[in-house]
Design a protein around this motif. Structure first.
Motif, short mmCIF file in Angstrom:
data_model
loop_
_atom_site.label_atom_id
_atom_site.label_comp_id
_atom_site.label_asym_id
_atom_site.label_seq_id
_atom_site.Cartn_x
_atom_site.Cartn_y
_atom_site.Cartn_z
N THR A 88 -3.64 -4.66 8.04
CA THR A 88 -4.05 -5.90 8.19
C THR A 88 -2.96 -6.94 8.03
N GLU A 92 -1.40 -9.57 10.49
CA GLU A 92 -1.42 -11.16 10.45
C GLU A 92 0.13 -11.62 10.49
N GLU A 109 -13.63 -0.19 8.54
CA GLU A 109 -12.11 -0.84 8.77
C GLU A 109 -11.56 -0.49 9.69
N ARG A 112 -12.28 -2.72 12.70
CA ARG A 112 -11.88 -3.95 12.41
C ARG A 112 -10.48 -4.34 12.58
N VAL A 113 -9.72 -3.35 12.23
CA VAL A 113 -8.41 -3.45 12.38
C VAL A 113 -7.71 -3.14 13.71
N TYR A 116 -8.82 -6.26 15.71
CA TYR A 116 -7.78 -7.36 15.25
C TYR A 116 -6.61 -7.13 16.04
#
Length: 330
Positions: A88, A92, A109, A112-113, A116
């Motif tokens: 993450t 970012e 998880e 989510r990643v 993203y």
């Protein structure tokens, strides 16, 4: 596309794991499309030992790596339970990410990643390196060509002897035990041959009381058509990494299925009732192939959506297996 103006992918290494030293960094070093720009470790001395061999700037602390100017990508060989945080944070920071398996320690998880990375237009690739060896395509072609008739079952094992005291796999909150570390290999191989629509029938895990981690186990999966996948993993055995496909008229067997060195020429054994033969396949460099896939994806020349979808289903299967497992303390 690359974030900087150079024509080589400038990659930083986050963590100095054994797999990085033995296999991944030599492959990165040999790839003309890659420059190892920096290597970060919790220990400055360890980082220097790695950069003395592979080049780049040694850094103490993982945060420092993400502050390096002109860095395009990060390779993360940290323990699995640390992946979600540092994947993450790397995304970012605008870095493409190649991460050792498992991508994260949980399905939520992982979803989510991956979401993203897609949202930010960054490449995120999980390094199940064995999938990039040509031997598996050769096995699948033999199966598709009818070498053993209609498929009836799949079996696979990845087992190793006990590791020395203090090994990270015995650390519940960092290494997470045998299933999280390498138990996923047979699961991913089953997915490769049987598809993602696998159901968990059952599992048995042996958990070490002292360390509170899973040491070994067996898993039974099945396709909607009832084709079973019988899987074994563990770190209290002799060394094995193998799989076999059973068909209506014979079997296909492959040894050293997950960890062949680049010089190894795999041998595919074909067994039928009145016939057995061994077919020597071409040597291949699965780590180099992963890196080539990653750099091509960063350049926009390779779509890794199928690999990401496999990672998502893998994370779901691992979680479903954990929930279904009968856990026996030993």
């Amino acid at each position: 596309m690359f974030n900087c103006t150079g024509d080589r992918l400038r990659i930083g290494i986050m963590g100095c794991a054994d797999i990085a030293w033995r296999r991944t960094l030599p492959a990165l070093e040999d790839d003309p499309a890659v420059e190892i720009a920096a290597i970060a470790s919790r220990s400055a001395a360890t980082a220097r030992r790695f950069t003395d061999r592979f080049g780049g700037v040694p850094l103490e602390g993982y945060d420092a790596l993400l502050d390096v100017d002109g860095l395009d990508a990060v390779y993360i060989p940290l323990p699995g339970l640390m992946h979600a945080e540092w994947v993450t944070r790397s995304l970012e920071a605008g870095k493409h990410v190649l991460v050792e398996k498992p991508l994260t320690a949980g399905a939520a998880e992982t979803r989510r990643v991956v979401a993203y990375a897609r949202e930010r237009g960054l490449v995120l690739l999980e390094n199940y390196m064995f999938l990039y060896h040509s031997q598996h395509a050769a096995v699948r072609k033999a199966l598709d060509d009818g070498a053993i008739g209609e498929l009836r079952g799949f079996s696979s094992a990845f087992t190793i002897p006990p590791k020395p005291a203090g090994d990270i796999r015995y650390q519940r909150d960092v290494g997470g035990g045998a299933f999280l570390d390498f138990g996923g290999y047979p699961v991913r191989a089953a997915q490769y041959f049987l598809g993602g629509d696998l159901r968990v029938v059952g599992a048995v895990f042996r958990r070490d009381r002292e360390h509170d981690v899973v040491m070994s186990g067996s898993v039974l999966l099945a396709t909607p058509e009832g084709i079973p996948a019988r899987l074994t993993f563990g770190m209290e055995h002799s060394y094995r990494n193998t799989y076999a496909l059973s068909g209506a008229t014979g079997r296909l067997l492959l040894d050293r299925a997950f960890t062949p060195p680049e010089s190894h020429r795999p041998v595919l054994r074909v067994e039928r009732q009145d016939h057995a033969e061994e077919i020597t396949l071409a040597a291949d460099h699965q780590f180099a192939n992963v890196i080539a896939t990653f750099t091509a994806a960063v350049r926009g020349e390779r779509d890794i959506t199928p690999q990401q979808e496999g990672s998502l289903r893998q994370a779901e299967l691992i979680e479903e297996i954990r929930r279904a497992a009968l856990v026996v303390d030993v």
